[in-house]
Design an enzyme around this catalytic site. Structure first.
Site, PDB file in Angstrom:
ATOM      1  N   LYS A  38       7.626   0.586  43.439  1.00  0.00           N
ATOM      2  CA  LYS A  38       6.248   0.418  43.903  1.00  0.00           C
ATOM      3  C   LYS A  38       5.431   0.236  42.626  1.00  0.00           C
ATOM      4  O   LYS A  38       5.035   1.221  41.988  1.00  0.00           O
ATOM      5  CB  LYS A  38       5.803   1.659  44.688  1.00  0.00           C
ATOM      6  CG  LYS A  38       4.394   1.597  45.239  1.00  0.00           C
ATOM      7  CD  LYS A  38       4.307   0.953  46.598  1.00  0.00           C
ATOM      8  CE  LYS A  38       2.853   0.841  47.045  1.00  0.00           C
ATOM      9  NZ  LYS A  38       2.683   0.192  48.334  1.00  0.00           N
ATOM     10  N   GLU A 116       8.002  -3.001  46.649  1.00  0.00           N
ATOM     11  CA  GLU A 116       6.964  -3.004  47.689  1.00  0.00           C
ATOM     12  C   GLU A 116       5.604  -3.274  47.062  1.00  0.00           C
ATOM     13  O   GLU A 116       5.151  -2.545  46.176  1.00  0.00           O
ATOM     14  CB  GLU A 116       6.905  -1.658  48.438  1.00  0.00           C
ATOM     15  CG  GLU A 116       5.852  -1.727  49.556  1.00  0.00           C
ATOM     16  CD  GLU A 116       5.451  -0.386  50.157  1.00  0.00           C
ATOM     17  OE1 GLU A 116       6.205   0.589  50.037  1.00  0.00           O
ATOM     18  OE2 GLU A 116       4.355  -0.343  50.754  1.00  0.00           O
ATOM     19  N   GLY A 117       4.954  -4.320  47.558  1.00  0.00           N
ATOM     20  CA  GLY A 117       3.616  -4.635  47.079  1.00  0.00           C
ATOM     21  C   GLY A 117       2.585  -3.664  47.627  1.00  0.00           C
ATOM     22  O   GLY A 117       2.869  -2.842  48.496  1.00  0.00           O
ATOM     23  N   GLY A 119      -0.902  -3.363  49.708  1.00  0.00           N
ATOM     24  CA  GLY A 119      -1.753  -4.131  50.630  1.00  0.00           C
ATOM     25  C   GLY A 119      -1.140  -5.465  50.997  1.00  0.00           C
ATOM     26  O   GLY A 119       0.061  -5.572  51.221  1.00  0.00           O
TER      27      GLY A 119
HETATM   28  N1  ATP Z   1       7.318   0.222  64.312  1.00  0.00           N
HETATM   29  C1  ATP Z   1       6.592   1.315  64.108  1.00  0.00           C
HETATM   30  N2  ATP Z   1       6.433   2.238  65.086  1.00  0.00           N
HETATM   31  C2  ATP Z   1       5.664   3.320  64.893  1.00  0.00           C
HETATM   32  N3  ATP Z   1       5.043   3.614  63.733  1.00  0.00           N
HETATM   33  C3  ATP Z   1       5.180   2.738  62.727  1.00  0.00           C
HETATM   34  C4  ATP Z   1       5.953   1.560  62.849  1.00  0.00           C
HETATM   35  N4  ATP Z   1       5.881   0.883  61.672  1.00  0.00           N
HETATM   36  C5  ATP Z   1       5.125   1.617  60.862  1.00  0.00           C
HETATM   37  N5  ATP Z   1       4.697   2.736  61.481  1.00  0.00           N
HETATM   38  C6  ATP Z   1       3.807   3.763  60.926  1.00  0.00           C
HETATM   39  O1  ATP Z   1       2.610   3.113  60.511  1.00  0.00           O
HETATM   40  C7  ATP Z   1       2.128   3.676  59.305  1.00  0.00           C
HETATM   41  C8  ATP Z   1       2.011   2.571  58.255  1.00  0.00           C
HETATM   42  O2  ATP Z   1       3.320   2.126  57.917  1.00  0.00           O
HETATM   43  P1  ATP Z   1       3.719   1.890  56.404  1.00  0.00           P
HETATM   44  O3  ATP Z   1       3.306   3.065  55.571  1.00  0.00           O
HETATM   45  O4  ATP Z   1       5.150   1.498  56.352  1.00  0.00           O
HETATM   46  O5  ATP Z   1       2.751   0.644  56.088  1.00  0.00           O
HETATM   47  P2  ATP Z   1       2.482  -0.070  54.690  1.00  0.00           P
HETATM   48  O6  ATP Z   1       2.294  -1.521  54.981  1.00  0.00           O
HETATM   49  O7  ATP Z   1       3.533   0.296  53.742  1.00  0.00           O
HETATM   50  O8  ATP Z   1       1.096   0.569  54.245  1.00  0.00           O
HETATM   51  P3  ATP Z   1       0.434   0.518  52.763  1.00  0.00           P
HETATM   52  O9  ATP Z   1      -0.357  -0.750  52.705  1.00  0.00           O
HETATM   53  O10 ATP Z   1      -0.429   1.744  52.774  1.00  0.00           O
HETATM   54  O11 ATP Z   1       1.520   0.585  51.748  1.00  0.00           O
HETATM   55  C9  ATP Z   1       3.118   4.778  58.911  1.00  0.00           C
HETATM   56  O12 ATP Z   1       2.640   6.015  59.396  1.00  0.00           O
HETATM   57  C10 ATP Z   1       4.386   4.378  59.650  1.00  0.00           C
HETATM   58  O13 ATP Z   1       5.212   5.472  59.938  1.00  0.00           O
HETATM   59 MG    MG Z   2       3.378   1.246  51.903  1.00  0.00          MG
END
Ligand code: ATP
Ligand code: MG
Length: 228
Positions: A38, A116-117, A119
Site C-alpha cells: 500500500k 493497492e492504490g 482511492g
Molecule cells: N462484497 C462485499 N460485501 C459486503 N461488504 C463488502 C464487500 N466488499 C467490500 N465490503 C466492505 O466495504 C468496505 C470497503 O471495502 P474496502 O476497504 O475493501 O474498500 P477500498 O476500496 O479498499 O477502500 P479505500 O479506498 O478506503 O482503500 C469494507 O468494510 C469491506 O469489508
Molecule cells: Mg482499501
C-alpha cells in the site's frame, strides 16, 4: 517467475482492499511468495503505541511473507482523506522515486507483489503527480474493482479510458456488489461486460464480513505471475 499488479477502483470504499487481499491469498495458496503493498495509506490509528492502517494490516494478514513495513507501506498518513491533502497537513512530500525503490525491494524478494492504490485511479499524490503516474512509473498491469452501484458504469469507463491513454494494460476487472439494494446490478454488470475490454475476474456478492479467502474463492482463473 516474478510479477506485480496494481489494484485500483472506481472510487474509495469499493472493495480494493478486499480484492487485493483476495489476490494475495490466491497467490499464497499456490505457494508463491507474495506480499501486498500500500504505497500511500491515509487514515491511521494508534494501537499499542504504534500507528496502524486497516488496509496495510489486511494485506499483511493475507500474505505469506513478512516484508518490512517501510517497503509495504512507505507513507502512512494520519488523516483519512485524499493523500495529497493529508500529506500537506503533515508536511510530508510523497516521492514517487522512493515508492519505486520500495516496490523494487519487494519484487526482488517475492514472486508476486499486489499493490493497492489509494482511492480512484487519478487521485493526486502531490501538486504535480497522481496515482496513475505511479502506475506508469512502476509499469504495472491494472485490476479495476468496480463497486456495483449507481454511477459505476461511467466511473469504470472513465478509468478504462485513462488506463489506455497512459499506455497501461487493464488485466481484468472485478464486479463487487457493494450495494445490497441495487435492483439493476445484473444489468449494470452486463453493461460493463459489454464495454470493458478486459476479462471479468470475479463477481463478488454482497456478503458482510467476507474474508480474503472467501473472496479468493470467486476468482476465475489463475492470473499467475508468468501471465501478467
Ligand atoms: N462484497 C462485499 N460485501 C459486503 N461488504 C463488502 C464487500 N466488499 C467490500 N465490503 C466492505 O466495504 C468496505 C470497503 O471495502 P474496502 O476497504 O475493501 O474498500 P477500498 O476500496 O479498499 O477502500 P479505500 O479506498 O478506503 O482503500 C469494507 O468494510 C469491506 O469489508
Ligand atoms: Mg482499501
Amino acid at each position: 517467475m516474478n510479477g506485480s499488479l496494481f489494484v485500483t477502483g472506481t472510487d474509495t470504499g469499493v472493495g480494493k482492499t478486499l480484492v487485493a487481499s483476495a489476490l494475495v491469498h490466491h497467490y499464497a495458496a499456490r505457494s508463491l511468495r507474495v506480499t501486498g503493498m500500500k504505497p500511500v495509506a491515509s487514515g491511521a490509528a494508534l494501537v499499542d503505541g504504534q500507528w496502524c492502517n486497516d488496509d496495510v494490516q489486511a494485506l499483511q494478514a493475507a500474505a505469506n511473507t513478512a516484508m518490512p513495513a517501510q517497503w509495504v507501506n512507505p507513507y502512512l498518513l494520519r488523516r483519512a482523506t485524499a493523500p495529497h491533502i493529508a500529506a500537506c497537513e503533515e508536511g510530508v512530500r510523497i516521492d514517487i522515486d522512493h515508492l519505486a525503490d520500495c516496490h523494487a525491494q519487494l519484487r526482488q524478494r517475492c514472486d508476486m507483489v499486489v499493490v493497492e492504490g489509494a482511492g480512484g485511479f487519478m487521485v493526486p499524490l502531490d501538486e504535480h503527480s497522481s496515482s496513475d503516474d505511479l502506475v506508469v512509473r512502476l509499469a504495472l498491469p491494472v485490476v479495476l474493482v468496480v463497486g456495483v452501484r449507481l454511477g459505476c458504469i461511467n466511473h469504470a469507463l472513465l478509468t478504462q479510458q485513462v488506463i489506455r491513454m497512459r499506455g497501461l494494460h487493464l488485466l481484468g476487472w472485478v464486479a463487487n456488489e457493494i450495494d445490497a439494494h441495487e435492483p439493476c446490478r445484473d444489468a449494470m454488470v452486463d453493461s460493463l461486460r459489454a464495454r470493458l475490454q478486459a476479462p471479468l475476474l470475479a463477481r463478488l456478492p454482497w456478503r458482510p464480513g467476507m474474508s480474503a479467502a472467501q473472496a479468493a474463492g470467486y476468482l476465475n482463473g489463475a492470473l499467475l505471475p508468468g501471465q501478467i
